[in-house]
Design a protein around this motif. Structure first.
Motif, PDB file in Angstrom:
ATOM      1  N   LYS A   1     -43.421 -11.155  44.815  1.00 13.91           N
ATOM      2  CA  LYS A   1     -41.960 -11.101  44.706  1.00 13.91           C
ATOM      3  C   LYS A   1     -41.486  -9.905  43.870  1.00 13.91           C
ATOM      4  O   LYS A   1     -40.602 -10.019  43.016  1.00 13.91           O
ATOM      5  N   ILE A   2     -42.090  -8.757  44.142  1.00 16.39           N
ATOM      6  CA  ILE A   2     -41.713  -7.543  43.419  1.00 16.39           C
ATOM      7  C   ILE A   2     -40.384  -7.031  43.963  1.00 16.39           C
ATOM      8  O   ILE A   2     -40.217  -6.844  45.165  1.00 16.39           O
ATOM      9  N   THR A   3     -39.454  -6.836  43.057  1.00 15.33           N
ATOM     10  CA  THR A   3     -38.152  -6.268  43.400  1.00 15.33           C
ATOM     11  C   THR A   3     -37.888  -5.077  42.481  1.00 15.33           C
ATOM     12  O   THR A   3     -38.486  -4.962  41.416  1.00 15.33           O
ATOM     13  N   SER A   4     -36.990  -4.236  42.892  1.00 13.87           N
ATOM     14  CA  SER A   4     -36.653  -3.058  42.082  1.00 13.87           C
ATOM     15  C   SER A   4     -36.175  -3.444  40.689  1.00 13.87           C
ATOM     16  O   SER A   4     -36.411  -2.718  39.723  1.00 13.87           O
ATOM     17  N   SER A   5     -35.513  -4.595  40.558  1.00 11.01           N
ATOM     18  CA  SER A   5     -34.998  -5.000  39.247  1.00 11.01           C
ATOM     19  C   SER A   5     -36.121  -5.371  38.273  1.00 11.01           C
ATOM     20  O   SER A   5     -35.920  -5.327  37.059  1.00 11.01           O
ATOM     21  N   GLU A   6     -37.300  -5.730  38.773  1.00  9.74           N
ATOM     22  CA  GLU A   6     -38.438  -6.068  37.913  1.00  9.74           C
ATOM     23  C   GLU A   6     -39.272  -4.846  37.541  1.00  9.74           C
ATOM     24  O   GLU A   6     -40.130  -4.917  36.678  1.00  9.74           O
ATOM     25  N   VAL A   7     -39.047  -3.727  38.215  1.00  4.32           N
ATOM     26  CA  VAL A   7     -39.866  -2.527  38.025  1.00  4.32           C
ATOM     27  C   VAL A   7     -39.357  -1.712  36.841  1.00  4.32           C
ATOM     28  O   VAL A   7     -38.204  -1.297  36.808  1.00  4.32           O
ATOM     29  N   LYS A   8     -40.253  -1.504  35.865  1.00  2.67           N
ATOM     30  CA  LYS A   8     -39.924  -0.649  34.717  1.00  2.67           C
ATOM     31  C   LYS A   8     -40.210   0.814  35.031  1.00  2.67           C
ATOM     32  O   LYS A   8     -39.495   1.718  34.602  1.00  2.67           O
TER      33      LYS A   8
ATOM     34  N   ASN B   1     -41.743  -5.703  34.573  1.00  3.58           N
ATOM     35  CA  ASN B   1     -41.330  -6.483  33.410  1.00  3.58           C
ATOM     36  C   ASN B   1     -42.159  -7.758  33.330  1.00  3.58           C
ATOM     37  O   ASN B   1     -42.604  -8.150  32.261  1.00  3.58           O
ATOM     38  N   GLN B   2     -42.346  -8.393  34.504  1.00  3.82           N
ATOM     39  CA  GLN B   2     -43.132  -9.620  34.557  1.00  3.82           C
ATOM     40  C   GLN B   2     -43.641  -9.847  35.968  1.00  3.82           C
ATOM     41  O   GLN B   2     -43.098  -9.330  36.934  1.00  3.82           O
ATOM     42  N   LEU B   3     -44.701 -10.650  36.049  1.00  4.71           N
ATOM     43  CA  LEU B   3     -45.286 -11.059  37.316  1.00  4.71           C
ATOM     44  C   LEU B   3     -45.709 -12.511  37.166  1.00  4.71           C
ATOM     45  O   LEU B   3     -46.349 -12.879  36.171  1.00  4.71           O
ATOM     46  N   ASP B   4     -45.363 -13.316  38.143  1.00  6.29           N
ATOM     47  CA  ASP B   4     -45.740 -14.724  38.109  1.00  6.29           C
ATOM     48  C   ASP B   4     -47.087 -14.901  38.797  1.00  6.29           C
ATOM     49  O   ASP B   4     -47.213 -14.676  39.996  1.00  6.29           O
ATOM     50  N   LEU B   5     -48.089 -15.275  38.009  1.00  9.12           N
ATOM     51  CA  LEU B   5     -49.411 -15.625  38.537  1.00  9.12           C
ATOM     52  C   LEU B   5     -49.771 -17.014  38.006  1.00  9.12           C
ATOM     53  O   LEU B   5     -50.735 -17.187  37.278  1.00  9.12           O
ATOM     54  N   GLY B   6     -48.943 -17.981  38.329  1.00  6.92           N
ATOM     55  CA  GLY B   6     -49.125 -19.320  37.794  1.00  6.92           C
ATOM     56  C   GLY B   6     -48.285 -19.537  36.562  1.00  6.92           C
ATOM     57  O   GLY B   6     -47.877 -20.636  36.243  1.00  6.92           O
ATOM     58  N   PHE B   7     -48.040 -18.485  35.838  1.00  3.86           N
ATOM     59  CA  PHE B   7     -47.090 -18.426  34.737  1.00  3.86           C
ATOM     60  C   PHE B   7     -46.670 -16.973  34.617  1.00  3.86           C
ATOM     61  O   PHE B   7     -47.260 -16.090  35.233  1.00  3.86           O
ATOM     62  N   SER B   8     -45.648 -16.725  33.848  1.00  3.18           N
ATOM     63  CA  SER B   8     -45.077 -15.389  33.778  1.00  3.18           C
ATOM     64  C   SER B   8     -45.861 -14.491  32.827  1.00  3.18           C
ATOM     65  O   SER B   8     -45.900 -14.727  31.624  1.00  3.18           O
ATOM     66  N   LEU B   9     -46.483 -13.457  33.392  1.00  3.49           N
ATOM     67  CA  LEU B   9     -47.162 -12.422  32.609  1.00  3.49           C
ATOM     68  C   LEU B   9     -46.173 -11.294  32.371  1.00  3.49           C
ATOM     69  O   LEU B   9     -45.459 -10.887  33.286  1.00  3.49           O
TER      70      LEU B   9
END
Length: 165
Positions: free
Chosen positions: A25-32, A68-76
């Motif tokens: 679920k990578i979106t431009s808003s999550e990209v640093k 900023n974050q990635l969900d792999l079972g929990f937010s990294l």
């Protein structure tokens, strides 16, 4: 402080868009930050400028994205994903600080490790990923790899133990 790496090996390029956009679920808003090279225009581009992942990685290509974050079972938090593809297959390397997993009470750390492994096993089966390596950077080195998941059945409790040793 070290970084942990998860390497998804030999991911099929034709599954990449589904993996990146539907699962991660990578979106431009999550990209640093990000960096890709468009072979057609011979220009460096960023994630928000991508028209097609297939085009950027065809015939071969690499790129990276800092999230900023990635969900792999929990937010990294603060996760770097590196993509490296040849004609049909490629590796996706997920890199993050060890503190994301190892900080907290023992029960919390164990639960986070279990959730990561459960998420990876779902991805492995859904996208027919032959091998996943997890370890300290660089997890591609055998002496830094804590756990390798291949075709054999995985005992989740034993896998968590290996990851947390």
């Amino acid at each position: 402080m070290e970084n942990l790496e998860i390497i998804l090996e030999d991911v099929r390029k034709d599954e990449l868009c589904k993996l990146v956009f539907n699962e991660f679920k990578i979106t431009s808003s999550e990209v640093k930050d990000s960096h890709f090279f468009n072979r057609n225009t011979k220009a460096d581009i960023e994630f928000h400028e991508l028209e097609s992942l297939w085009d950027v990685f065809s015939p071969v290509g690499t790129g990276n994205v800092l999230l900023n974050q990635l969900d792999l079972g929990f937010s990294l938090k603060n996760v770097l994903i590196i993509f490296s593809f040849d004609k049909e297959l490629g590796n996706i390397t997920i890199n993050f600080s060890e503190s994301e997993l190892f900080e907290g009470e023992n029960s919390s750390v164990r639960l986070k490790a279990q959730k990561i492994l459960e998420s990876l096993l779902i991805l492995k089966h859904k996208f027919n990923i032959p091998k996943i390596r997890i370890g300290f950077e660089p997890a591609s080195d055998d002496d830094m790899c804590l756990l390798e998941i291949g075709y054999e059945a995985v005992d989740l409790e034993s896998a968590v133990d290996l990851l947390l040793r």
